[in-house]
Write a protein that holds these residues in place. Structure first.
Motif, PDB file in Angstrom:
ATOM      1  N   UNK A   1      -9.927 -73.182 -43.420  1.00 33.36           N
ATOM      2  CA  UNK A   1     -10.177 -72.102 -42.248  1.00 33.36           C
ATOM      3  C   UNK A   1      -9.368 -71.319 -41.979  1.00 33.36           C
ATOM      4  N   UNK A   2      -9.586 -69.877 -42.207  1.00 37.93           N
ATOM      5  CA  UNK A   2      -8.506 -68.945 -41.732  1.00 37.93           C
ATOM      6  C   UNK A   2      -8.700 -68.824 -40.163  1.00 37.93           C
ATOM      7  N   UNK A   3      -7.266 -68.430 -39.608  1.00 36.84           N
ATOM      8  CA  UNK A   3      -7.335 -68.017 -38.172  1.00 36.84           C
ATOM      9  C   UNK A   3      -7.691 -66.867 -37.900  1.00 36.84           C
ATOM     10  N   UNK A   4      -8.717 -66.891 -37.168  1.00 35.25           N
ATOM     11  CA  UNK A   4      -9.351 -65.385 -36.743  1.00 35.25           C
ATOM     12  C   UNK A   4      -9.899 -65.357 -35.466  1.00 35.25           C
ATOM     13  N   UNK A   5      -9.320 -66.320 -34.796  1.00 34.27           N
ATOM     14  CA  UNK A   5     -10.071 -66.236 -33.013  1.00 34.27           C
ATOM     15  C   UNK A   5      -8.967 -65.425 -32.196  1.00 34.27           C
ATOM     16  N   UNK A   6      -9.872 -64.870 -31.222  1.00 40.60           N
ATOM     17  CA  UNK A   6      -8.970 -64.246 -30.065  1.00 40.60           C
ATOM     18  C   UNK A   6      -9.471 -64.760 -28.846  1.00 40.60           C
ATOM     19  N   UNK A   7      -8.549 -65.025 -27.954  1.00 42.30           N
ATOM     20  CA  UNK A   7      -8.803 -65.356 -26.616  1.00 42.30           C
ATOM     21  C   UNK A   7      -8.977 -64.357 -25.759  1.00 42.30           C
ATOM     22  N   UNK A   8      -9.914 -63.996 -25.084  1.00 44.34           N
ATOM     23  CA  UNK A   8     -10.275 -62.787 -24.496  1.00 44.34           C
ATOM     24  C   UNK A   8     -10.268 -63.173 -22.769  1.00 44.34           C
ATOM     25  N   UNK A   9      -9.118 -62.673 -22.019  1.00 46.63           N
ATOM     26  CA  UNK A   9      -9.194 -63.087 -20.576  1.00 46.63           C
ATOM     27  C   UNK A   9      -9.391 -61.639 -19.812  1.00 46.63           C
ATOM     28  N   UNK A  10     -10.340 -61.861 -18.539  1.00 47.03           N
ATOM     29  CA  UNK A  10     -10.677 -60.985 -17.587  1.00 47.03           C
ATOM     30  C   UNK A  10     -10.430 -61.510 -16.136  1.00 47.03           C
ATOM     31  N   UNK A  11      -9.194 -61.273 -15.619  1.00 44.50           N
ATOM     32  CA  UNK A  11      -8.938 -61.826 -14.464  1.00 44.50           C
ATOM     33  C   UNK A  11      -9.157 -61.223 -13.299  1.00 44.50           C
ATOM     34  N   UNK A  12      -9.876 -61.451 -12.515  1.00 40.51           N
ATOM     35  CA  UNK A  12     -10.280 -60.891 -11.131  1.00 40.51           C
ATOM     36  C   UNK A  12      -9.496 -61.606 -10.133  1.00 40.51           C
ATOM     37  N   UNK A  13      -9.760 -61.212  -8.800  1.00 39.74           N
ATOM     38  CA  UNK A  13      -9.066 -61.400  -7.818  1.00 39.74           C
ATOM     39  C   UNK A  13      -9.405 -63.128  -7.418  1.00 39.74           C
ATOM     40  N   UNK A  14     -10.639 -63.576  -7.646  1.00 41.07           N
ATOM     41  CA  UNK A  14     -10.797 -64.769  -7.328  1.00 41.07           C
ATOM     42  C   UNK A  14     -11.479 -65.473  -8.482  1.00 41.07           C
ATOM     43  N   UNK A  15     -11.602 -64.715  -9.726  1.00 43.13           N
ATOM     44  CA  UNK A  15     -12.342 -65.465 -10.923  1.00 43.13           C
ATOM     45  C   UNK A  15     -11.432 -64.950 -12.322  1.00 43.13           C
ATOM     46  N   UNK A  16     -11.945 -65.647 -13.258  1.00 42.34           N
ATOM     47  CA  UNK A  16     -11.476 -65.723 -14.462  1.00 42.34           C
ATOM     48  C   UNK A  16     -12.589 -65.727 -15.681  1.00 42.34           C
ATOM     49  N   UNK A  30      -6.625 -69.520 -32.905  1.00 44.78           N
ATOM     50  CA  UNK A  30      -6.063 -68.476 -32.155  1.00 44.78           C
ATOM     51  C   UNK A  30      -4.882 -67.628 -32.769  1.00 44.78           C
ATOM     52  N   UNK A  31      -5.242 -66.457 -32.803  1.00 44.73           N
ATOM     53  CA  UNK A  31      -4.245 -65.497 -33.380  1.00 44.73           C
ATOM     54  C   UNK A  31      -3.409 -64.561 -32.187  1.00 44.73           C
ATOM     55  N   UNK A  32      -4.240 -64.153 -31.188  1.00 44.78           N
ATOM     56  CA  UNK A  32      -3.951 -63.394 -30.239  1.00 44.78           C
ATOM     57  C   UNK A  32      -4.724 -63.688 -28.812  1.00 44.78           C
ATOM     58  N   UNK A  33      -4.093 -63.337 -27.721  1.00 46.69           N
ATOM     59  CA  UNK A  33      -4.887 -63.348 -26.327  1.00 46.69           C
ATOM     60  C   UNK A  33      -4.722 -62.053 -25.892  1.00 46.69           C
ATOM     61  N   UNK A  34      -6.048 -61.483 -25.469  1.00 40.99           N
ATOM     62  CA  UNK A  34      -6.324 -60.146 -25.011  1.00 40.99           C
ATOM     63  C   UNK A  34      -6.720 -60.149 -23.716  1.00 40.99           C
ATOM     64  N   UNK A  35      -6.074 -59.169 -23.001  1.00 42.35           N
ATOM     65  CA  UNK A  35      -6.297 -59.049 -21.485  1.00 42.35           C
ATOM     66  C   UNK A  35      -7.069 -57.863 -21.070  1.00 42.35           C
ATOM     67  N   UNK A  36      -7.781 -57.936 -20.278  1.00 37.77           N
ATOM     68  CA  UNK A  36      -8.462 -56.494 -19.663  1.00 37.77           C
ATOM     69  C   UNK A  36      -7.591 -56.260 -18.626  1.00 37.77           C
ATOM     70  N   UNK A  37      -7.132 -55.057 -18.634  1.00 41.51           N
ATOM     71  CA  UNK A  37      -6.388 -54.538 -17.391  1.00 41.51           C
ATOM     72  C   UNK A  37      -7.080 -53.271 -16.811  1.00 41.51           C
TER      73      UNK A  37
END
Length: 398
Positions: free
Chosen positions: A1-16, A83-90
């Motif tokens: 299986x090829x690696x093709x997943x990205x972890x997306x994180x949206x970090x708020x003041x009291x939530x993730x 996983x190939x990367x972690x993407x962050x909402x800023x």
């Protein structure tokens, strides 16, 4: 299986908020929310393989602990090797960033500098980035900015009529937000409606607890309703949107509010909640209005009137209108608000099709106007997909 997943994180003041997205299929492999962080009863709710689960955290556990538990979960499910990367909402990139970028020390420093423009958002985003860098030290970390899409606005659209030195020395200007959402739905509209990206005039209305409207000409943002902060513009769930700035002085000088109390009033106690005195949830207010609650009716009337007025105003920089997009939780689900707004825009040629409007709910995409009308369309937003695809593209360049 090829690696093709990205972890997306949206970090708020009291939530993730988090999701693992398969770039090849577009599927959400894992999604969830860590909430009440650093408060009582923090927990992680997630969905995997069709099943919903909950992880209880210790009272006062913060973002770092939540991410550590998320890492344990990802490894337990055997998803870490894909996983190939972690993407962050800023939230705020200021004028530093016009597109998504690989996070390095210079990027971190720029995000920190911009925190003065977004003190409620950027510090929380940085917490998520730092925790993820520790937990996923071998993966590229990518920042995707809410403000980046709006960096194509011209000075006549983004400058306030304040002393120019405040912009030059302190960066006080309109930046706009929800850019990732506006970019996604406008791109989808071009494909769905067969519009020429180089010759198109679109207004996108992102309506949720936070609301904004963007004028998009030839695929680029030319004006938007939010400003230096997400408080400007439309009436929202708990935010006032546009008000006379003199109200601030009146509240402080005459009613003896502190600046902190004014900030709380405008951001947390106003909008749909403030007028209805019931809730910031549009569903609750619509139900109450149907049952004759006068303030609920008034809240909806103000919300729809101000929204219609802003959409009509954006016909000026666009010199016309090819498509109006509704998205976000309210935009995608409230046929009542869409009907009210479109009816106020009939002078632009918009003609609602009631059956189509009723059908376009609960995640259903669809045109809601008649065939001989300029197009109004409901398109469910997918900010996580934009973050994931941008992150994957940048990771593959490394």
């Amino acid at each position: 299986m090829s690696s093709s997943h990205v972890l997306v994180l949206n970090c708020g003041s009291s939530s993730l908020k988090f999701a693992i997205i398969d770039i090849e299929s577009g599927a959400e492999v894992l999604c969830g929310l860590a909430e009440c962080l650093a408060e009582q009863h923090p927990l992680i709710k997630y969905k995997y393989d069709g099943a919903k689960q909950t992880i209880t955290l210790n009272e006062g556990d913060a973002h770092q602990i939540a991410i550590a538990r998320l890492v344990e979960l990802v490894k337990h499910l055997g998803l870490d090797e894909q996983l190939i990367a972690v993407g962050h909402r800023v939230v705020h990139g200021g004028e530093h960033f016009t597109h998504s970028v690989l996070i390095d020390d210079n990027v971190l420093q720029a995000i920190k500098q911009t925190s003065t423009l977004a003190p409620l958002h950027n510090p929380a985003n940085l917490l998520g980035i730092e925790a993820a860098k520790t937990a996923f030290s071998t993966l590229p970390q990518v920042a995707v900015f809410d403000t980046a899409f709006h960096q194509t606005m011209k000075p006549q659209a983004f400058l306030y009529a304040l002393p120019y030195s405040l912009y030059k020395n302190h960066g006080i200007r309109r930046y706009g937000f929800h850019g990732t959402s506006h970019y996604y739905v406008s791109t989808q509209a071009h494909q769905i409606l067969g519009l020429d990206k180089n010759n198109s005039r679109i207004v996108s209305a992102h309506l949720g607890n936070g609301c904004s409207v963007t004028a998009i000409k030839n695929g680029q943002s030319v004006d938007t309703s939010m400003g230096l902060t997400p408080l400007e513009g439309l009436m929202m769930g708990t935010r006032s949107g546009d008000i006379d700035p003199g109200i601030f002085a009146f509240l402080v000088n005459q009613l003896k509010y502190s600046p902190t109390q004014v900030d709380l009033l405008l951001n947390k106690q106003s909008g749909l909640l403030g007028i209805s005195e019931l809730s910031n949830d549009c569903r609750t207010i619509e139900e109450a209005a149907t049952n004759g609650h006068e303030q609920a009716k008034l809240a909806l009337d103000i919300f729809c009137y101000r929204l219609a007025k802003q959409i009509a105003a954006f016909a000026v920089p666009l010199a016309g209108l090819d498509a109006l997009i509704f998205t976000g939780g309210i935009g995608e689900n409230s046929d009542v608000i869409r009907s009210n707004v479109v009816s106020q825009l009939e002078f632009l040629g918009l003609q609602l099709d009631n059956n189509k409007n009723l059908a376009a709910r609960f995640g259903q995409q669809g045109v809601i106007t008649s065939s001989n009308s300029p197009c109004a369309i409901v398109i469910p937003t997918n900010e996580e997909w934009v973050i994931a695809t941008d992150s994957a593209a940048i990771a593959k360049e490394q």
